[in-house]
Each structure stands twice: as C-alpha cells, then as structure tokens.
Design an enzyme around this catalytic site. Structure first.
Site, short mmCIF file in Angstrom:
data_model
loop_
_atom_site.label_atom_id
_atom_site.label_comp_id
_atom_site.label_asym_id
_atom_site.label_seq_id
_atom_site.Cartn_x
_atom_site.Cartn_y
_atom_site.Cartn_z
N ASN A 1 0.82 -1.21 0.00
CA ASN A 1 0.00 0.00 0.00
C ASN A 1 0.86 1.26 0.00
OD1 ASN A 1 -2.29 -1.59 0.13
ND2 ASN A 1 -2.68 -1.22 2.28
N ARG B 1 -9.62 -4.76 -14.58
CA ARG B 1 -8.49 -5.58 -14.12
C ARG B 1 -8.95 -7.03 -14.13
NH1 ARG B 1 -5.36 -1.52 -11.75
NH2 ARG B 1 -6.53 0.01 -10.51
N ARG C 1 -4.77 1.94 -13.85
CA ARG C 1 -3.44 2.15 -13.27
C ARG C 1 -2.84 0.84 -12.76
NH1 ARG C 1 -4.34 6.17 -9.43
NH2 ARG C 1 -3.71 7.86 -10.81
N HIS D 1 -14.92 2.48 -15.41
CA HIS D 1 -14.70 1.76 -14.16
C HIS D 1 -15.92 0.91 -13.80
CE1 HIS D 1 -13.84 1.62 -9.67
NE2 HIS D 1 -12.72 1.19 -10.20
N TYR E 1 -11.41 -9.78 -1.98
CA TYR E 1 -12.14 -8.51 -1.95
C TYR E 1 -13.61 -8.80 -1.72
CZ TYR E 1 -8.21 -5.99 -4.20
OH TYR E 1 -7.00 -5.42 -4.50
N ARG F 1 -13.64 2.50 4.09
CA ARG F 1 -12.43 1.71 4.29
C ARG F 1 -11.17 2.57 4.25
NH1 ARG F 1 -11.03 -1.03 -0.51
NH2 ARG F 1 -9.26 0.38 -0.70
N HIS G 1 -14.48 -3.82 -0.19
CA HIS G 1 -14.33 -3.16 -1.49
C HIS G 1 -15.66 -2.74 -2.11
CE1 HIS G 1 -13.28 -3.01 -5.90
NE2 HIS G 1 -12.26 -2.34 -5.40
#
Length: 685
Positions: free
Chosen positions: A45, A372, A402, A432, A465, A561, A589
């Site tokens: 992170n 992703r 990213r 997204h 997640y 979160r 998530h």
C-alpha cells in the site's frame, strides 16, 4: 469555522487507513503468518501511495512554486514524512517481534551469517543452478543513467568493491519476479525446525561467486535500496496516435520521475550521495533510510509453514443454490434476480455463465467491459471462444487502469486477433463500471441478461475482496445497461436513464437530489437517514451535502475503508454523522448507497466511490435493488457490519484509529458473521 477544519487532507486520511492495516499486523488475536502478511499489505500500500498520492502532491508543489504561490502542499509534505516515519518505525519493531514469535513456533527466517556448513553448501548449489543465470551486475560510472534502467519498486543490492583506496559500485537486481523471495533451507537438528532465507541474503552470501575472477578486491559489501516512480505517464502526443500506441510507448519508456529513494540506513554516506545524484533525487522527493530489507510487499505471499493455527481457518466458498435448480444459468436468472457476495460466494457462477454463453446456440451477442482481470483469465478465454463460435462479441478494454495498463494492452491484442470487437474508452474518460450484457434469442424475443457489479471480473481478487454481483434479466435494468454500452461507444451522444446512476451523466445530480430529499423528510418530521459503504469519501461537494443533511437532523452512518475527508461530530455541522472503518482478513471493497426515503428504502450497489474523478470523470454505474429479497439481504449485511465489535475503528478528526468499544455488547466479527449469514441463505430446501 476555517475551511481547513472542515476536511481531513486525503493524503493523511489514506496514511491513517494504512496504519489500520499495521494494526492488524500488531493484533495478537490474528494468526502469526497472517500478521506477517499484513506487513506485506502495508508495504505494498505504501508503495502505491508514493507512486500516486505523493507523486501528485509533488507535482502540485512544483507548479505552485513555479507560479510563485504559497503552497499548503509544502506543509502537507512535512506532515506526510513525519507520519510515514513514525509508522515505519512501528513496522520495524513489529517485524522484529514477529521474527521472535516465529522462532518460538520453530520457523526461522535466517540471514547469511547464520548458515550452517551444510546450508552454505546447499545455497552455493542453489545459486549455481537456479539463481546465477538471472544475475547481471550493472557497473555505475560517469555515463550511467540509473533513472533510465532501474525498475520501479524493485529491490537492488548496491555493492562496494573495495581495492585499496579504490571503490567501484555495481548494482544487483534481486530477481524476485523469477525466483521465489522465500527459499526453504534443508532442516537442521531438530528436524521440526523450518529454516528459510530471503533471496536478498542468498545474493549477499554469494557475492564472491558473482564477482570472483572478474574483479580484484579486498572487500565486498552490499546494501539494499529501491526507487519508486511517479505512476502517471506522460501522454503528450500527436493527435493521430491511437491510445493503445500511446500506452504501449509510455510503458516501454521507464522515464517517469523518481519520487522516493529508500536505502539501508547503514549504507556509507558516499554511496548514498552517489545514488541520490544518479537518481536525480530532489528536495521534493522522499528519502527514507530503512532497514536491511525492502519490498516487504512480497511478504503478502509468506508461505504456509508450521502448524495449521498459524494461518486463518479456511472459509470454503459458498455456492448459490438457486443455480442448482435449473439446467443453465439463464433459466435461473430469468426466473428471478440473483445477488452474489464475494468472497463468501464463489465466483464460479459468473465464470460458468460466461462459459455457457460462449457456446449456447441461442446467444447472439455478448458485451463486457474489463478493467483488471486475472493473469490467466477464464473470462478472456470465454470471450475468445464465443467469437470462434460466431457470437458477436464486444469487449471494452480500459487501457488506463493504473498498474494494469500493460496487461490490458496484451488482452486487447489477443482479443482482436481472435476476432473480438475491442473498443477503448475516450482519452480522459476511464471506464470503471463492472458490466456485461448477454443477448439471447428465446422464441420470438431477444432477452437480455445483465451483470452489474462493484468489483472487477477477476478470479484472484474475488477471493480476497468483498464485492457484489447483481445478475438480472429485468428489462428495466437490462435496457439501461444496453444504453450504457451505447454511451461507451458514443460518449458524446445524449443519453438518459430512469433507474441507473451513471457517471458522468447523472450521478452527481441524482445523489444531490436523494440527499436533499432526506433533508426535506427530516424537516417534515418524516423518517430519514443515509447509510453509505465506500472505499473513499473525498468529494467536497458530496461531503458538504452530507454536512447539510446532518445539520438538518438526518442520521448519517458511514463505513469508509480508506480515505475520508469528512470529519464527524463537529458541533452544529456533523453531530449526526458516525464514521467507522473495518480492516480484517478480506478487503472491504463493495460500495453501497442507502437512502431511507421516508421508510421505503432505496438501496444501490455501485462501482463508484464518492471521489470527484468517479462522479465526474469516469464511467461508473450504480444500480437499484428492485427485488425486495435482495434489498433486504444488503440491509441485513450492512447491519452486521455496523454491529462489528472486533475489527471496527472510528474515523475521527485526530485520525486516531480508535477501536469501537465493545461495552456490554456481544462479540461480533462482522466478516465471520456475514459468512454465517450467507451460509444460512444457501441451505437446501
């Protein structure tokens, strides 16, 4: 009240989140190896923080100083450095504590000075046969451009070759992408001991094997270091260049500026200065004297060794038994909407539905967007098989995801070669949303089946997640998902939606409207309330609207979160706002929006956090739960989360990460309680 007192800086809030991860490493109720893995998560992170948040801050400072402005960002930079330094010191102490605890459990992570003769011989054999072919020293001289060839966030050993008064400096890349970072050593007496060594220390031990015969030397010394680059790519380009060509070009050029230089704290001053100079480290960058080891992110994969109680007790993925009642997934979804909640439910249901769609003669077309996906993605395979079976397949690939740009370029090319129609987002408008749409001929009709989710189509992340998938054949929703795909293909044509919140089209306006409606209901004496579960809450417009709701008497409950700019319990401003955060074995998530609506609750699942980029500059989708059963399931799960007395922390102005006190309430660890709740739903009739 001054503006600075109404909002927490998002960078400091993000660091506070990572400190909650560090709390999990310190929590002795967690199994030992899981605590070590939390150190890896913290490190990973922090790397991302420097690539993204810190790099953005550095750019703001430079622009402000070039314009002769007094930048608040410079002051913020100092706060960040201080907070990171304090957390890193805690990290080092925890690591040493965990090493001792592991030794008490017969697990020994030893260094090159602790090897027995037998282990020394074994390591030289290991180096010769498995490691040496991946090692090529890079000699640093006057012409060496370290910024050009050093890889982002890779650990290197900076070596001193000392011969009399002369010193030469080669660099060795630690090839942890090719050889395991943790290497099991042959056991010594007693046999129950489990010795391991880090790849870094194998190289330290084998320095003679690397340099002997090529250099004369009196001494060899090695010190670890790494460099972190700005993650934003410079896409200044000619108008006719395609986005894929641009992304490919930028990824081939490792010239993004360094933003952090981490080095072993006992590295000689002359070596530190030489590396700083070669890496063009400026006064805006972070310079961190650290321990002997870097890239602790590899500790996320710390191996399962020793007793079973050193890792989390497995929670087997649950099947949604509704699918077992039907011959195929389409029949099940046509009968009623299905809600899956990962990682409690298995992701296999989505994979199986797409596999069925790839060869089902009734399926005419499939549209899906990927952001992703897993390394060996079965979803990509299903799309390729569907194209081979003459389905009309459209895959929207987000090239600007990213850290996944390179993988997505690979998938785009592979899909195109298979005959799939691949389209990309318009530059500056990331996609997204988590959607697919399957069109199926059923009698004289074309029936559409849609997926709307909060997380990526990724087999790997679905294991760790928490995310929702809504599968529906409800035409009210599927017709609008079809419009979203049309909007993706033609982003500048007008489009409207009655049920979905779609960024950047209507999300901000409708969220404001729903908050304002709660304010109006509270002022009329009607039932009111707002409950949100988000990863990040930093959009000032939405934060201000929540402040207005609180000031009007609307109860606001937030589960955030990560970053949270909102400050709860400010007198007269946020007295009615409560904010908690949960960090546990799974990464929270999913995004959920709940508006009381005078008792007739509106419940949405969404791909969008409440960040300006998600609301105004990305294509995001939030869907209402129209099926009362599914709406109630989400309400039940949210209630469990807010009843957590084990892993919940308060978000407050001081960023103290205080645990929510249990008091006389029963012990509730929400993630385990949710597993039991989902399991109770999936009992055979």
């Amino acid at each position: 009240m001054g503006q600075e007192k109404l909002y927490i800086e998002k960078e400091l809030s993000w660091l506070a989140f990572n400190e909650r991860v560090l709390q999990e490493a310190a929590d002795k109720s967690n199994p030992l190896i899981e605590r070590m893995r939390f150190l890896g998560i913290y490190s990973n992170n922090l790397d991302e923080f420097y690539k993204v948040r810190f790099a953005e801050l550095k750019r703001r400072i430079i622009i402000s100083e070039e314009q002769g402005l007094n930048s608040h960002s410079r002051h913020l930079l100092g706060k960040i450095q201080s907070r990171v330094l304090k957390a890193d010191q805690e990290f080092d102490g925890l690591y040493n504590e965990l090493l001792l605890e592991m030794a008490r459990n017969q697990i020994f992570l030893i260094n090159e000075r602790q090897l027995s003769v037998n282990q020394q011989n074994w390591l030289r054999h290991y180096f010769k046969h498995y490691l040496r072919q991946h090692i090529t020293p890079i000699l640093i001289n006057r012409e060496t451009d370290l910024v050009q060839f050093l890889k982002d966030d890779y650990t290197y050993l900076a070596v001193e070759i000392i011969r009399g008064e002369s010193i030469r400096y080669p660099l060795l890349e630690i090839p942890s992408d090719k050889v395991p970072r943790f290497v099991n050593l042959p056991p010594e007496t007693p046999r129950r001991r489990k010795p391991m060594i880090l790849l870094d220390n194998i190289l330290r031990y084998c320095l003679d094997d690397i340099f002997k015969g090529f250099f004369d030397y009196d001494a060899l010394n090695a010190y670890s270091m790494k460099m972190t680059r700005d993650a934003e790519y410079d896409l200044v380009h000619e108008m006719e260049a395609s986005l894929m060509e641009l992304m490919s070009s930028s990824l081939k050029q490792p010239d993004a500026e360094p933003v952090r230089f981490v080095y072993q704290r006992d590295m000689p001053d002359a070596m530190v200065e030489m590396l700083r100079d070669k890496l063009t480290i400026s006064r805006y960058d972070s310079i961190v004297p650290g321990g002997r080891y870097h890239n602790f992110k590899d500790f996320i994969g710390f191996p399962n060794v020793g007793k079973a109680n050193l890792v989390n007790k497995p929670l087997p993925r649950l099947r949604h038994l509704w699918f077992d009642k039907f011959r195929n997934g389409f029949d099940a979804i046509r009968e009623r909407d299905v809600l899956l909640y990962y990682p409690y439910h298995t992701f296999e249901h989505v994979l199986e539905l797409l596999r069925q769609a790839s060869f089902d003669p009734s399926v005419l077309a499939i549209k899906i967007n990927i952001y992703r996906v897993a390394k060996d993605s079965r979803i990509i395979d299903a799309m390729i098989h569907a194209a081979h079976n003459a389905k009309k397949v459209t895959v929207v690939v987000e090239l600007q995801a990213r850290f996944d740009e390179e993988a997505n370029i690979h998938w785009a090319r592979r899909l195109t070669e298979a005959g799939v129609h691949v389209i990309f987002s318009a530059p500056g408008l990331k996609i997204h949303a988590k959607l697919f749409l399957i069109s199926r001929k059923e009698g004289d009709d074309v029936v559409r089946y849609a997926h709307i989710g909060t997380g990526n189509f990724n087999e790997k992340t679905s294991l760790i997640y928490t995310d929702y998938s809504l599968l529906t054949a409800d035409a009210r929703i599927t017709n609008e998902v079809r419009r979203v795909f049309n909007f993706i293909e033609n982003p500048y044509r007008p489009v409207s939606f009655d049920y979905l919140l779609v960024s950047p089209q209507n999300s901000r306006r409708l969220l404001y409207d729903m908050i304002d409606k709660e304010i109006a209901n509270a002022q009329k004496g009607l039932s009111s309330g707002i409950t949100l579960k988000l990863n990040n809450l930093v959009d000032k417009g939405l934060v201000d609207r929540l402040y207005a709701a609180s000031s009007s008497g609307v109860p606001v409950n937030l589960l955030i979160r990560g970053m949270c700019s909102l400050i709860p319990e400010l007198e007269g401003i946020s007295d009615n706002i409560r904010v908690i955060s949960i960090v546990d074995r799974y990464l929270e998530h999913d995004r959920i929006y709940i508006f009381d609506n005078a008792g007739d609750k509106q419940v949405y699942l969404s791909s969008a956090d409440w960040m300006t980029r998600n609301i105004d500059y990305r294509i995001e989708v939030a869907a209402p739960l129209l099926d009362p059963r599914l709406k109630q399931q989400i309400l039940d799960i949210i209630e469990i989360l807010f009843s957590d007395t084990v892993k919940a922390r308060y978000i407050d102005k001081e960023l103290s990460n205080r645990y929510v006190p249990r008091g006389n309430r029963r012990k509730v660890r929400s993630q385990l309680a949710i597993y039991d709740y989902i399991k109770s739903l999936e009992q055979p009739d």
